[in-house]
Design an enzyme around this catalytic site. Structure first.
Site, mmCIF file in Angstrom:
data_model
loop_
_atom_site.group_PDB
_atom_site.id
_atom_site.type_symbol
_atom_site.label_atom_id
_atom_site.label_comp_id
_atom_site.label_asym_id
_atom_site.label_seq_id
_atom_site.Cartn_x
_atom_site.Cartn_y
_atom_site.Cartn_z
ATOM 1 C CG ASP A 127 -5.191 -6.335 -3.429
ATOM 2 O OD1 ASP A 127 -4.092 -6.488 -2.708
ATOM 3 O OD2 ASP A 127 -5.695 -5.238 -3.563
ATOM 4 C CB SER A 156 3.075 -3.975 12.442
ATOM 5 O OG SER A 156 4.116 -3.112 12.307
ATOM 6 C CG ASN A 157 7.910 -3.042 13.730
ATOM 7 O OD1 ASN A 157 8.408 -1.947 14.086
ATOM 8 N ND2 ASN A 157 7.826 -3.429 12.682
ATOM 9 C CG HIS A 158 5.588 -0.031 13.183
ATOM 10 N ND1 HIS A 158 6.619 0.944 13.746
ATOM 11 C CD2 HIS A 158 5.665 -0.385 12.063
ATOM 12 C CE1 HIS A 158 7.268 0.969 12.732
ATOM 13 N NE2 HIS A 158 6.910 0.104 11.781
ATOM 14 C CE1 TYR A 218 0.496 -0.731 9.364
ATOM 15 C CE2 TYR A 218 2.482 -0.404 10.498
ATOM 16 C CZ TYR A 218 1.637 -1.048 9.590
ATOM 17 O OH TYR A 218 2.196 -2.372 9.080
ATOM 18 N NE ARG A 232 13.262 -0.019 12.202
ATOM 19 C CZ ARG A 232 12.459 -0.529 13.216
ATOM 20 N NH1 ARG A 232 13.376 -0.476 14.571
ATOM 21 N NH2 ARG A 232 11.418 -0.876 13.205
HETATM 22 N N1 LIG Z 1 6.218 -4.676 4.495
HETATM 23 C C1 LIG Z 1 6.405 -4.673 5.737
HETATM 24 O O1 LIG Z 1 7.732 -4.281 6.273
HETATM 25 C C2 LIG Z 1 5.478 -4.889 6.879
HETATM 26 C C3 LIG Z 1 5.836 -4.901 8.273
HETATM 27 C C4 LIG Z 1 4.997 -4.783 9.206
HETATM 28 C C5 LIG Z 1 3.486 -5.331 8.990
HETATM 29 N N2 LIG Z 1 3.168 -5.296 7.500
HETATM 30 C C6 LIG Z 1 1.881 -5.646 7.251
HETATM 31 O O2 LIG Z 1 1.882 -6.723 6.358
HETATM 32 C C7 LIG Z 1 0.710 -6.563 5.471
HETATM 33 C C8 LIG Z 1 1.024 -6.541 3.950
HETATM 34 O O3 LIG Z 1 2.231 -5.474 4.038
HETATM 35 P P1 LIG Z 1 2.845 -5.266 2.332
HETATM 36 O O4 LIG Z 1 3.941 -4.916 2.434
HETATM 37 O O5 LIG Z 1 2.466 -6.393 1.603
HETATM 38 O O6 LIG Z 1 1.839 -4.118 1.926
HETATM 39 P P2 LIG Z 1 1.258 -3.729 0.562
HETATM 40 O O7 LIG Z 1 0.723 -2.082 0.883
HETATM 41 O O8 LIG Z 1 2.251 -3.866 -0.491
HETATM 42 O O9 LIG Z 1 -0.106 -4.516 0.143
HETATM 43 C C9 LIG Z 1 -1.245 -4.186 0.941
HETATM 44 C C10 LIG Z 1 -2.422 -4.846 -0.115
HETATM 45 O O10 LIG Z 1 -3.426 -4.603 0.586
HETATM 46 C C11 LIG Z 1 -4.358 -4.243 -0.393
HETATM 47 N N3 LIG Z 1 -5.649 -3.232 0.167
HETATM 48 C C12 LIG Z 1 -5.502 -2.071 0.902
HETATM 49 N N4 LIG Z 1 -6.593 -1.936 1.354
HETATM 50 C C13 LIG Z 1 -7.383 -2.744 1.105
HETATM 51 C C14 LIG Z 1 -8.768 -3.148 1.318
HETATM 52 N N5 LIG Z 1 -9.865 -2.131 1.815
HETATM 53 N N6 LIG Z 1 -9.469 -4.225 0.778
HETATM 54 C C15 LIG Z 1 -8.743 -5.152 -0.004
HETATM 55 N N7 LIG Z 1 -7.393 -5.201 -0.270
HETATM 56 C C16 LIG Z 1 -6.821 -3.784 0.321
HETATM 57 C C17 LIG Z 1 -3.850 -3.114 -1.161
HETATM 58 O O11 LIG Z 1 -4.435 -3.112 -2.620
HETATM 59 C C18 LIG Z 1 -2.558 -3.903 -1.585
HETATM 60 O O12 LIG Z 1 -2.247 -4.900 -2.599
HETATM 61 C C19 LIG Z 1 -0.093 -5.185 5.567
HETATM 62 O O13 LIG Z 1 -1.173 -5.441 6.735
HETATM 63 C C20 LIG Z 1 1.144 -4.413 6.413
HETATM 64 O O14 LIG Z 1 0.650 -3.522 7.504
HETATM 65 C C21 LIG Z 1 3.966 -5.258 6.576
#
Ligand SMILES: NC(=O)c1ccc[n+]([C@@H]2O[C@H](COP(=O)([O-])OP(=O)(O)OC[C@H]3O[C@@H](n4cnc5c(N)ncnc54)[C@H](O)[C@@H]3O)[C@@H](O)[C@H]2O)c1
Length: 273
Positions: A33, A110-112, A138, A176
């Protein structure tokens, strides 16, 4: 299963769940991370690096059996921020895997990616019936993630599984999410299935729990070996008491991407003037 699984975004919400759950499924975890993981657990390896740093990612993937790419901006933001972290970051994750000989990559889509897709009149929406239809920058980055995954599967023979995650939260907080919730335990099960499925090639699957109100088909995810255990319906009574019965014609319920398709996600609310 030789070599650890490199989990990018390991300090984030889903990354933290995976660090907790994957070892129970037999996986050693190498965490990466851009911020340090604060609650280090026994047996974990730790790297602080930016996923857009290709050289660092090539180092990080050495000897790994798979990459689970979760890092990135996890919601709408400006185009420069999204394109850098989420598109460049995904390229680096895949390219590093290729250069290091890592055979499998699991991508957090993602769903998006398909947010403007309408709810079908009846029945369940299959992934193949929800082609790219992003609802935000996104979402565009998630479409690009799936496209890059497809390229690396076809051209270089990597196994690439894209998880179109719904709403990954400790518990659902909106009506939702009675349809779109992915529970922490099911997130771990889904990633484990994506890691273990024999020769999945290129695969795109919804990432949701077995919610009673779900309208996204889980057949493809189950074919990978995913066995969801949770159902958001146990939260329905309490959520409906607070928010009322869901109006299924409202975009929040009528489109895959829900509120991300609404005007408050227009560019001027995110981009610098
Ligand atoms: N949580 C949801 O509901 C959801 C839904 C759809 C998709 N996602 C996808 O799942 C993944 C994880 O989601 P999450 O909820 O754990 O998000 P989060 O924001 O809690 O965690 C993302 C992590 O990525 C790290 N990060 C960001 N940019 C970085 C970089 N350039 N290099 C290294 N680390 C980096 C951040 O420090 C963070 O710890 C994401 O890609 C998100 O788009 C999440």
């Amino acid at each position: 299963m030789s070599g650890p699984v490199l989990v990018t975004g390991a300090a984030g919400r889903i990354g933290t769940w995976l660090r907790g759950g994957l070892p129970e499924h037999g996986w050693a975890v190498r965490c990466l991370d851009v911020v340090p993981v604060t609650d280090v657990r026994p047996g974990e390896e730790h790297l602080v690096a930016d996923v857009t740093d290709l050289a660092a990612m090539v180092d990080a993937t050495q000897g790994a059996s798979a990459v689970v790419h979760m890092a990135g901006i996890s919601g709408e933001s400006t185009w420069p921020a999204i394109s850098h972290a989420n598109i460049e970051g995904t390229y680096c994750a895949l390219e590093a895997a290729r250069r290091s000989g890592v055979p499998r990559v699991v991508l957090a889509s993602s769903n998006h990616a398909t947010g403007y897709t309408p709810r079908p009149d009846g029945g369940l929406l299959r992934e193949v019936d929800a082609p790219p239809r992003p609802d935000t920058y996104y979402g565009v980055a998630k479409v690009t993630m799936e496209a890059l995954g497809s390229l690396y599967a076809d051209r270089y023979g990597l196994d690439v599984v894209c998880l179109r995650i719904g709403s990954a939260f400790a518990e659902p907080t909106t009506t939702r999410q009675l349809s779109t919730w992915l529970s922490p335990a099911d997130a771990v099960s889904l990633v484990d299935a994506a890691l273990k499925a024999p020769s999945p090639g290129f695969s795109v699957v919804w990432g949701v729990s077995d919610n009673t109100r779900r309208w996204w088909d889980l057949a493809a995810a189950r074919a990978l070996g995913y066995e969801p255990a949770d159902d958001a319906e146990v939260y329905a009574e309490a959520l409906i008491e607070v928010h009322g019965e869901p109006d299924l014609s409202d975009p929040e319920h009528a489109r895959v991407g829900g509120e991300y398709t609404l005007p408050e996600f227009d560019a001027e609310n995110f981009d610098m003037p």
